[in-house]
Scaffold this motif. Structure first.
Motif, PDB file in Angstrom:
ATOM      1  N   THR A  88      47.929  28.441  35.938  1.00 14.47           N
ATOM      2  CA  THR A  88      46.826  27.962  35.102  1.00 14.47           C
ATOM      3  C   THR A  88      45.590  27.715  35.956  1.00 14.47           C
ATOM      4  O   THR A  88      45.641  26.984  36.944  1.00 14.47           O
ATOM      5  N   ALA A  89      44.490  28.357  35.581  1.00 11.83           N
ATOM      6  CA  ALA A  89      43.257  28.267  36.362  1.00 11.83           C
ATOM      7  C   ALA A  89      42.169  29.062  35.664  1.00 11.83           C
ATOM      8  O   ALA A  89      42.444  29.827  34.739  1.00 11.83           O
ATOM      9  N   VAL A  90      40.962  28.879  36.153  1.00 11.64           N
ATOM     10  CA  VAL A  90      39.878  29.785  35.810  1.00 11.64           C
ATOM     11  C   VAL A  90      39.910  30.923  36.819  1.00 11.64           C
ATOM     12  O   VAL A  90      39.914  30.674  38.036  1.00 11.64           O
ATOM     13  N   TYR A  91      39.935  32.131  36.331  1.00 16.43           N
ATOM     14  CA  TYR A  91      40.019  33.304  37.190  1.00 16.43           C
ATOM     15  C   TYR A  91      38.645  33.959  37.285  1.00 16.43           C
ATOM     16  O   TYR A  91      37.973  34.181  36.269  1.00 16.43           O
ATOM     17  N   TYR A  92      38.276  34.282  38.519  1.00 17.25           N
ATOM     18  CA  TYR A  92      36.980  34.890  38.791  1.00 17.25           C
ATOM     19  C   TYR A  92      37.175  36.248  39.464  1.00 17.25           C
ATOM     20  O   TYR A  92      38.042  36.399  40.320  1.00 17.25           O
ATOM     21  N   CYS A  93      36.328  37.188  39.088  1.00 14.23           N
ATOM     22  CA  CYS A  93      36.299  38.434  39.837  1.00 14.23           C
ATOM     23  C   CYS A  93      35.065  38.425  40.738  1.00 14.23           C
ATOM     24  O   CYS A  93      34.090  37.711  40.475  1.00 14.23           O
ATOM     25  N   ALA A  94      35.146  39.195  41.794  1.00 13.63           N
ATOM     26  CA  ALA A  94      34.065  39.230  42.768  1.00 13.63           C
ATOM     27  C   ALA A  94      33.983  40.619  43.382  1.00 13.63           C
ATOM     28  O   ALA A  94      34.966  41.355  43.412  1.00 13.63           O
ATOM     29  N   ALA A  95      32.799  40.934  43.878  1.00 19.81           N
ATOM     30  CA  ALA A  95      32.560  42.239  44.492  1.00 19.81           C
ATOM     31  C   ALA A  95      31.883  42.048  45.834  1.00 19.81           C
ATOM     32  O   ALA A  95      31.038  41.164  45.998  1.00 19.81           O
ATOM     33  N   GLY A  96      32.249  42.881  46.790  1.00 27.72           N
ATOM     34  CA  GLY A  96      31.627  42.778  48.098  1.00 27.72           C
ATOM     35  C   GLY A  96      31.774  44.062  48.887  1.00 27.72           C
ATOM     36  O   GLY A  96      32.618  44.901  48.590  1.00 27.72           O
ATOM     37  N   ARG A  97      30.938  44.180  49.916  1.00 27.62           N
ATOM     38  CA  ARG A  97      31.010  45.342  50.803  1.00 27.62           C
ATOM     39  C   ARG A  97      32.105  45.178  51.834  1.00 27.62           C
ATOM     40  O   ARG A  97      32.599  46.152  52.398  1.00 27.62           O
ATOM     41  N   SER A  98      32.459  43.924  52.084  1.00 29.22           N
ATOM     42  CA  SER A  98      33.529  43.608  53.036  1.00 29.22           C
ATOM     43  C   SER A  98      34.780  43.216  52.263  1.00 29.22           C
ATOM     44  O   SER A  98      34.683  42.755  51.123  1.00 29.22           O
ATOM     45  N   GLU A  99      35.924  43.388  52.865  1.00 27.90           N
ATOM     46  CA  GLU A  99      37.166  42.976  52.201  1.00 27.90           C
ATOM     47  C   GLU A  99      37.392  41.475  52.270  1.00 27.90           C
ATOM     48  O   GLU A  99      38.318  40.962  51.649  1.00 27.90           O
ATOM     49  N   THR A 100      36.547  40.779  53.003  1.00 31.64           N
ATOM     50  CA  THR A 100      36.727  39.330  53.116  1.00 31.64           C
ATOM     51  C   THR A 100      35.507  38.537  52.686  1.00 31.64           C
ATOM     52  O   THR A 100      35.588  37.321  52.546  1.00 31.64           O
ATOM     53  N   THR A 101      34.409  39.205  52.465  1.00 32.29           N
ATOM     54  CA  THR A 101      33.191  38.517  52.038  1.00 32.29           C
ATOM     55  C   THR A 101      32.709  39.112  50.734  1.00 32.29           C
ATOM     56  O   THR A 101      32.532  40.320  50.631  1.00 32.29           O
ATOM     57  N   TYR A 102      32.500  38.257  49.751  1.00 30.33           N
ATOM     58  CA  TYR A 102      32.116  38.731  48.429  1.00 30.33           C
ATOM     59  C   TYR A 102      30.713  38.251  48.095  1.00 30.33           C
ATOM     60  O   TYR A 102      30.384  37.078  48.265  1.00 30.33           O
ATOM     61  N   ASP A 103      29.906  39.160  47.584  1.00 28.70           N
ATOM     62  CA  ASP A 103      28.496  38.893  47.352  1.00 28.70           C
ATOM     63  C   ASP A 103      28.170  38.595  45.897  1.00 28.70           C
ATOM     64  O   ASP A 103      27.162  37.941  45.601  1.00 28.70           O
ATOM     65  N   TYR A 104      28.989  39.093  44.998  1.00 27.20           N
ATOM     66  CA  TYR A 104      28.716  38.950  43.578  1.00 27.20           C
ATOM     67  C   TYR A 104      29.948  38.372  42.886  1.00 27.20           C
ATOM     68  O   TYR A 104      31.074  38.764  43.186  1.00 27.20           O
ATOM     69  N   TRP A 105      29.686  37.481  41.942  1.00 32.75           N
ATOM     70  CA  TRP A 105      30.770  36.774  41.252  1.00 32.75           C
ATOM     71  C   TRP A 105      30.578  36.825  39.754  1.00 32.75           C
ATOM     72  O   TRP A 105      29.442  36.727  39.262  1.00 32.75           O
ATOM     73  N   GLY A 106      31.696  36.952  39.026  1.00 26.90           N
ATOM     74  CA  GLY A 106      31.662  36.870  37.585  1.00 26.90           C
ATOM     75  C   GLY A 106      31.702  35.421  37.138  1.00 26.90           C
ATOM     76  O   GLY A 106      31.823  34.494  37.951  1.00 26.90           O
ATOM     77  N   GLN A 107      31.674  35.211  35.835  1.00 22.02           N
ATOM     78  CA  GLN A 107      31.546  33.861  35.301  1.00 22.02           C
ATOM     79  C   GLN A 107      32.886  33.150  35.135  1.00 22.02           C
ATOM     80  O   GLN A 107      32.900  31.964  34.902  1.00 22.02           O
ATOM     81  N   GLY A 108      33.980  33.837  35.261  1.00 17.38           N
ATOM     82  CA  GLY A 108      35.290  33.205  35.143  1.00 17.38           C
ATOM     83  C   GLY A 108      35.869  33.298  33.741  1.00 17.38           C
ATOM     84  O   GLY A 108      35.146  33.282  32.750  1.00 17.38           O
ATOM     85  N   THR A 109      37.175  33.391  33.688  1.00 17.24           N
ATOM     86  CA  THR A 109      37.890  33.397  32.414  1.00 17.24           C
ATOM     87  C   THR A 109      39.121  32.512  32.566  1.00 17.24           C
ATOM     88  O   THR A 109      39.826  32.564  33.578  1.00 17.24           O
ATOM     89  N   LEU A 110      39.368  31.671  31.571  1.00 22.59           N
ATOM     90  CA  LEU A 110      40.401  30.649  31.669  1.00 22.59           C
ATOM     91  C   LEU A 110      41.765  31.205  31.265  1.00 22.59           C
ATOM     92  O   LEU A 110      41.910  31.804  30.197  1.00 22.59           O
ATOM     93  N   VAL A 111      42.741  30.963  32.117  1.00 23.52           N
ATOM     94  CA  VAL A 111      44.134  31.291  31.824  1.00 23.52           C
ATOM     95  C   VAL A 111      44.934  29.996  31.791  1.00 23.52           C
ATOM     96  O   VAL A 111      44.908  29.225  32.754  1.00 23.52           O
ATOM     97  N   THR A 112      45.626  29.764  30.698  1.00 24.55           N
ATOM     98  CA  THR A 112      46.443  28.564  30.542  1.00 24.55           C
ATOM     99  C   THR A 112      47.881  28.990  30.276  1.00 24.55           C
ATOM    100  O   THR A 112      48.138  29.731  29.325  1.00 24.55           O
ATOM    101  N   VAL A 113      48.789  28.534  31.127  1.00 27.64           N
ATOM    102  CA  VAL A 113      50.197  28.868  30.982  1.00 27.64           C
ATOM    103  C   VAL A 113      50.958  27.586  30.673  1.00 27.64           C
ATOM    104  O   VAL A 113      50.956  26.647  31.457  1.00 27.64           O
TER     105      VAL A 113
END
Length: 115
Positions: A88-113
């Motif tokens: 259970t959490a808010v899940y965010y997606c992200a995009a980046g040029r590096s595999e460890t650094t992300y430059d852009y983030w989505g707004q999140g979507t809530l998952v409740t289990v």
């Protein structure tokens, strides 16, 4: 811009698929990641898929979650199976040029289990 969707409420043992749609023409050149933040906790890495296609997962989700991408649709997916209340959490997606650094983030979507 990243737009995450697909969250919702599910019982333990169930499945959900999250989607993250990206705008722009260079999606295929970005590494894409999924993160989550549970109430009262810090954001944590869930998994990623590099532009080459190689994947990484957090130990807590290995064998249960699967990341995929469809470059023709500018979309990355997170398939979540055998869900647990601890997911259970808010899940965010992200995009980046590096595999460890992300430059852009989505707004999140809530998952409740629920148990």
């Amino acid at each position: 811009q990243l737009q995450a969707s697909g969250g919702g409420s599910v019982q333990a043992g169930g499945s959900l698929r999250l989607s993250c749609a990206a705008s722009g023409s260079s999606f295929s050149t970005y590494n894409m990641g999924w993160f989550r933040q549970a109430p009262g906790k810090e954001r944590e890495f869930v998994g990623s898929i590099a532009w080459r296609g190689n994947r990484r997962y957090a130990d807590s989700v290995k064998g249960r979650f699967t990341i995929s991408r469809d470059n023709a649709k500018n979309t990355v997916y997170l398939r979540m199976d055998s869900l647990k209340p601890g997911d259970t959490a808010v899940y965010y997606c992200a995009a980046g040029r590096s595999e460890t650094t992300y430059d852009y983030w989505g707004q999140g979507t809530l998952v409740t289990v629920s148990s």
